[in-house]
Design a protein around this motif. Structure first.
Motif, mmCIF file in Angstrom:
data_model
loop_
_atom_site.group_PDB
_atom_site.id
_atom_site.type_symbol
_atom_site.label_atom_id
_atom_site.label_comp_id
_atom_site.label_asym_id
_atom_site.label_seq_id
_atom_site.Cartn_x
_atom_site.Cartn_y
_atom_site.Cartn_z
ATOM 1 N N PHE A 30 3.526 0.250 -5.153
ATOM 2 C CA PHE A 30 3.029 0.754 -6.444
ATOM 3 C C PHE A 30 4.133 0.635 -7.496
ATOM 4 C CE2 PHE A 30 -1.126 2.891 -6.192
ATOM 5 C CZ PHE A 30 -1.395 2.717 -4.851
ATOM 6 N N TYR A 31 5.341 1.009 -7.110
ATOM 7 C CA TYR A 31 6.448 0.967 -8.060
ATOM 8 C C TYR A 31 6.773 -0.466 -8.482
ATOM 9 C CZ TYR A 31 7.759 5.901 -8.141
ATOM 10 O OH TYR A 31 7.791 7.253 -8.378
ATOM 11 N N ASN A 59 0.794 -1.225 0.000
ATOM 12 C CA ASN A 59 0.000 0.000 0.000
ATOM 13 C C ASN A 59 0.827 1.276 0.000
ATOM 14 O OD1 ASN A 59 -2.897 -0.833 0.139
ATOM 15 N ND2 ASN A 59 -2.007 -2.094 1.752
ATOM 16 N N SER A 60 2.124 1.150 -0.170
ATOM 17 C CA SER A 60 2.922 2.368 -0.179
ATOM 18 C C SER A 60 3.634 2.529 -1.516
ATOM 19 C CB SER A 60 3.911 2.355 0.984
ATOM 20 O OG SER A 60 4.671 1.186 0.927
ATOM 21 N N LYS A 61 4.380 3.602 -1.608
ATOM 22 C CA LYS A 61 5.039 3.955 -2.871
ATOM 23 C C LYS A 61 5.809 2.769 -3.462
ATOM 24 C CE LYS A 61 8.467 7.206 -4.656
ATOM 25 N NZ LYS A 61 9.053 8.552 -4.494
#
Ligand SMILES: Nc1ncnc2c1ncn2[C@@H]1O[C@H](COP(=O)(O)OP(=O)(O)OP(=O)(O)O)[C@@H](O)[C@H]1O
Ligand SMILES: [Mg+2]
Lengths: 330, 246
Positions: free
Chosen positions: A183-184, A178-180
């Protein structure tokens, strides 16, 4: 995300209650192993499920974790708790060294390199006297103590340690997802080119994922060594072990945080049963049955059992919406 | 107007095939430049050379006095140049919102902040209603929108669009044209590759024409439509001769 955390807590509490209801030693044994393998599956999921970089060598990091704590305790009487972190650091270092150069190359050398790494480490350890070579290490038995991570009178402490580790790892995975960085990693999995075009240094992020994954696998290794109290290179650094981690996650649901626990809940009891029924290592019957299950899953639902469950739930929801019973939740 | 991106004598070869040959032009601050030319002219290749997907054989790309030739794509993006892909590359397993958030994470670590940026961009690109749909199940039109939105979320100074209007209907093309003008108003520069002349001509400040890898013309739209070389490149010699007779 809050909803996720709530379901995770429910899952962990449920597992915590199970051994209090079913009190047989063999059930506790299966649960400990199940949790250790689920933890490994979670760790593997970070690099392969999230980032899409297939690793066939996670046994290496598991083994490094097991050896680090065992050697430190056996040779220097250092607590496995410290050994656990030393193992994680070593595993992270090895992971960085093998993966960074592979990730810089565009093609899939990574998967091939991971195939070799466990084998190389095995050969190294077999011929290394300081770690007792092929004979392996039998850990000195001491009185039950948390500091020495040894409990000989009951399996329950191991069980709750394994559950604690699994809980920590699954929360870390949930946080990553759920964090950057999550996503990356997913962007990298879906399209390398898109990732680079929106400013993602793909080599670095894949390496981060690998390092985290390896360190978490090493934690599980230490716990395993403390539980079995005996390790040698042939039981730890095997392709069998790596493949088990891969298969259980694929069956449960690759890229999903519930995947590994579902897969482990099927594979580990299966392994233990065939081992008891057929004796020895079960002659690989467990992996054969499991392989067939994985093939079935791969043909009908690539997202594994969890994907199947989601599909069914969605269908039920849709039907209910059709009947106007459920308000849309937004 | 201040020049911000300078393409200087870029040559790109694939084996013996010369896809770009000594192409030069400049993009200024707050300007819409269009790159046109027949199929295979080398437009996408030039995009790839500018954004670090290919390393040009020779020549120089300069962004605000900084030589960025041969930089990695992610560094080019961090600097403020973001491109879209001619063949749309939607992140299939991620929702529209997540697709765009991924772009928005370039300038923030916080999820909430990237969500906020994504919301603004979705509003601008008319995607708000579709934010929870998975990338893989979008229509081609929406995929193109997501492609633009994800690039926009990186807050670029120069946005490079590769045929983002192909396959769209009249109203949808109008929407994209308006979006381009709006972006220009907000201070961006755009480099647009497009085949649809009716869309390009009204919004471009400057047009660069490529043919077989070479730049054959450059100028404001009204000059380009009358340019002999350009008509010839598009219609072929025969047609050109015929149209001259009438
Ligand atoms: N990776 C590659 N390897 C070899 N040849 C390539 C490669 N990419 C492009 N080319 C060739 O370079 C030339 C220019 O291609 P490019 O895709 O840049 O054209 P384009 O102007 O974008 O065309 P279109 O309008 O069809 O998109 C073509 O002849 C193409 O076949
Ligand atoms: Mg093209």
């Amino acid at each position: 995300m809050v909803k996720n955390i709530r379901s995770l807590i429910i899952l962990i509490v449920a597992i915590a209650i199970l051994p209090l209801i079913f009190k047989s030693d063999s059930f506790h044994n299966v649960l400990v192993l199940l949790l250790i393998f689920a933890t490994l599956g979670e760790a593997w999921n970070i690099i392969t499920g999230f980032a899409g970089q297939t690793s066939f060598g996670h046994a290496a990091f598991f083994g490094i974790g097991a050896y680090a704590s065992s050697v430190l305790f056996y040779r220097f009487n250092i607590s496995p708790w410290i050994g656990m972190f030393v193992g994680a650091i070593f595993a992270a270092g090895v992971a960085a060294i093998i993966s960074y150069p592979c990730f810089r190359l565009k093609d899939s050398y990574f998967a091939i390199a991971t195939l070799a790494v466990a084998e190389i480490i095995k050969q190294l350890f077999v011929s290394w006297d300081f770690v007792e070579g092929a004979t392996g290490i039998s850990l000195p038995i001491v009185d039950d103590s948390l500091w020495h991570m040894q409990f000989n009178s009951s399996k329950l402490p191991y069980l709750y340690l394994a559950l604690g580790l699994f809980a920590i790892v699954i929360f870390i995975c949930n946080f990553i997802e759920n964090s950057k960085i999550g996503f990356y990693l997913k962007a990298i999995r879906e399209s390398h080119e898109v990732a680079e075009s929106i400013g993602i240094n793909t080599t670095n992020y894949k390496t981060y994922a690998m390092v985290i994954s390896a360190a978490l696998s090493a934690f599980a290794g230490t716990l395993y060594a403390q539980y079995i109290l005996y390790i040698d290179p042939f039981m730890l650094f095997t392709l069998d072990m790596s493949i088990k981690i891969v298969l259980l996650t694929v069956l449960g649901g690759i890229g999903n945080i519930y995947g590994p626990i579902i897969g482990a809940a099927i594979l580990i009891p299966l392994s233990e049963t065939t081992r008891i029924v057929l004796g020895g290592t079960g002659s690989g019957i467990d992996l054969m049955i499991f392989g067939v299950l994985v093939i079935l899953v791969a043909c009908f639902q690539p997202k594994g059992i969890i994907g199947l469950v989601q599909k069914i739930v969605n269908n039920i929801k849709k039907q209910k919406v059709g009947e106007g019973k459920v308000e849309t939740n937004s | 107007m201040k020049p911000i991106l300078n393409i200087d004598n870029i040559t790109m070869k694939f084996g013996s095939l010369v896809a770009n040959e000594n192409v030069s032009f400049t993009i200024h601050d707050n300007e819409i430049v269009s790159l046109i030319g027949p199929n295979g002219a080398g437009k996408t290749t030039l995009f790839n050379c500018i954004t670090g997907f290919y390393k040009p054989f020779s020549g120089k790309v300069t962004y605000m006095d900084k030589d960025i030739t041969g930089w990695t794509s992610y560094d080019v993006c961090k600097l403020g140049i973001t491109r879209t892909f001619q063949i749309v590359k939607t992140l299939k397993e991620m929702t529209v919102e997540e697709n765009i958030m991924t772009g928005a994470f370039l300038h923030t670590k916080k999820r909430i902040e990237s969500q906020k940026i994504a919301e603004e961009v979705m509003e601008l690109t008319d995607l708000t209603r579709k934010k929870n749909i998975k990338g893989g199940s979008l229509t081609i039109v929406d995929k193109k929108r997501v492609e633009i939105a994800r690039a926009l979320a990186t807050r670029p100074k120069i946005l490079m669009l590769d045929e983002c209007m192909a396959g769209l209907n009249q109203t949808e093309i109008k929407d994209v044209m308006n979006l381009c003008l709006k972006l220009k108003d907000s201070g961006l520069s755009l480099l647009i590759v497009e085949h649809i002349m009716e869309a390009i001509m009204p919004i471009s400040d400057n047009i660069v024409v490529l043919n077989a890898g070479k730049k054959i013309a450059e100028g404001p739209p009204e000059e380009i439509v009358d340019n002999d070389e350009v008509i010839k490149a598009y219609l072929g010699d025969k047609y050109h001769a015929k149209s001259k007779k009438h």
